[in-house]
Design a protein around this motif. Structure first.
Motif, PDB file in Angstrom:
ATOM      1  N   UNK A 198       3.701 -13.926  -2.071  1.00 41.35           N
ATOM      2  CA  UNK A 198       2.622 -14.920  -2.566  1.00 41.35           C
ATOM      3  C   UNK A 198       2.646 -15.123  -4.005  1.00 41.35           C
ATOM      4  N   UNK A 199       3.834 -14.906  -4.508  1.00 44.42           N
ATOM      5  CA  UNK A 199       4.078 -15.047  -5.832  1.00 44.42           C
ATOM      6  C   UNK A 199       2.667 -14.314  -6.941  1.00 44.42           C
ATOM      7  N   UNK A 200       2.280 -13.101  -6.475  1.00 41.16           N
ATOM      8  CA  UNK A 200       1.365 -12.552  -6.982  1.00 41.16           C
ATOM      9  C   UNK A 200       1.730 -11.237  -7.759  1.00 41.16           C
ATOM     10  N   UNK A 201       1.014 -10.680  -8.602  1.00 43.22           N
ATOM     11  CA  UNK A 201       1.140  -9.517  -9.103  1.00 43.22           C
ATOM     12  C   UNK A 201       0.404  -8.404  -8.249  1.00 43.22           C
ATOM     13  N   UNK A 202       0.652  -7.261  -8.360  1.00 43.02           N
ATOM     14  CA  UNK A 202      -0.447  -6.385  -7.810  1.00 43.02           C
ATOM     15  C   UNK A 202      -0.967  -5.449  -8.828  1.00 43.02           C
ATOM     16  N   UNK A 203      -2.351  -5.454  -8.857  1.00 39.67           N
ATOM     17  CA  UNK A 203      -3.224  -4.879  -9.644  1.00 39.67           C
ATOM     18  C   UNK A 203      -3.981  -3.482  -8.690  1.00 39.67           C
ATOM     19  N   UNK A 204      -3.800  -2.260  -9.392  1.00 43.65           N
ATOM     20  CA  UNK A 204      -4.333  -1.214  -8.594  1.00 43.65           C
ATOM     21  C   UNK A 204      -5.641  -0.765  -9.469  1.00 43.65           C
ATOM     22  N   UNK A 205      -6.768  -1.162  -8.770  1.00 41.47           N
ATOM     23  CA  UNK A 205      -8.223  -0.980  -9.281  1.00 41.47           C
ATOM     24  C   UNK A 205      -8.996   0.066  -8.860  1.00 41.47           C
TER      25      UNK A 205
END
Length: 271
Positions: A198-205
């Motif tokens: 998805x051309x996205x970065x992953x943020x763990x919140x």
């Protein structure tokens, strides 16, 4: 990977994308065949070395692939693998690692077509958290004495009918053929591949209480602007994060209250 292998992998990714852009290509079947080639070359060290031998011409190696595999895998897969062995690889094992990545990417592409890629991302994350919190389950899935079929059956009982088919396939391949990786490292790698689709970065919140939809939207938008890429949020609730929030993007960790962090991000963007 470095040097020649990195360039060869980049070219292979481009060829895979071009191939799977054609809706007539069954991405799931392609993933199965690439995984089968991965297993073959991981097992047959001498063959792997021949196919990555820089002293052999690229055409000779491609011809060998067609002779050995042409009748056992589809034409698209055979052509893709033939193109890969024409390239130069710094180490023979890099070819196997690249094939494995392409197999996983093809499965994620199939999920994207089916509209389940977001589900796969979330399920990989949740499965990782379940494994890390259940030592008995982790021990069963990583037991070197257990057979691949036994591990596969355990995963079917856990995921069958409860997770997207791509999730079950990806996790089963990882568990039954880890190829020296830890379960945690393999799941993290799969999550990054899914985000890249998805051309996205992953943020763990991690927050003390569940975030509202408005808070999730604001946080996701602020992080996307800060990092210049679309952001996928993996959400966790931990009461120990009293009144605050913890965001991890790659190796970077942001701590602070939700309101303060969003306001600070917006001020930085405005300034």
């Amino acid at each position: 990977m470095n040097g020649a292998s990195r360039e060869a992998l980049a070219a292979a990714r481009e060829r895979l994308d071009a191939l799977t852009d054609a809706t007539s290509v069954d991405a799931g079947a392609l993933a199965d065949e690439l995984a089968a080639v991965t297993a073959l070359l991981d097992r047959e060290v001498s063959l792997r070395r021949v196919l990555t031998d820089p002293a052999q011409s690229g055409e000779a190696k491609a011809d060998l692939v067609q002779r050995l595999l042409g009748g056992q895998i589809g034409g698209e897969t055979a052509d893709l693998v033939s193109g890969m062995v024409r390239a130069r690889w710094s180490q023979s094992r890099d070819l196997v690692d690249a094939l494995e990545e392409l197999a996983d990417t093809a499965d994620l592409t199939a999920a994207q077509r089916a509209g389940t890629l977001d589900d796969v991302e979330d399920e990989l994350f949740r499965f990782g958290r379940i494994v890390s919190s259940n030592t008995g389950l982790r021990a069963a899935l990583t037991d070197r004495k257990a057979t691949a079929s036994a591990k596969g059956e355990l995963l079917r009982s856990l995921l069958g009918g409860r997770a997207a088919s791509a999730t079950e396939r990806l996790v089963t391949r990882l568990v039954t053929a880890p190829r020296g990786r830890s379960l945690e490292a393999g799941l993290e790698s799969l999550s990054k591949l899914a985000a890249d689709r998805r051309d996205r970065m992953v943020a763990v919140v991690t927050s003390a209480v569940p975030l509202s939809d408005v808070q999730k939207q604001r946080l996701g938008a602020a992080l996307a602007k800060l990092y210049g890429r679309r952001m996928h949020l993996n959400l966790e609730v931990d009461p120990a994060v009293v009144g605050g929030i913890r965001v991890q993007v790659g190796d970077e960790v942001i701590n602070g209250s939700l309101a303060d962090r969003i306001e600070d991000a917006e001020r930085r963007l405005a300034g």
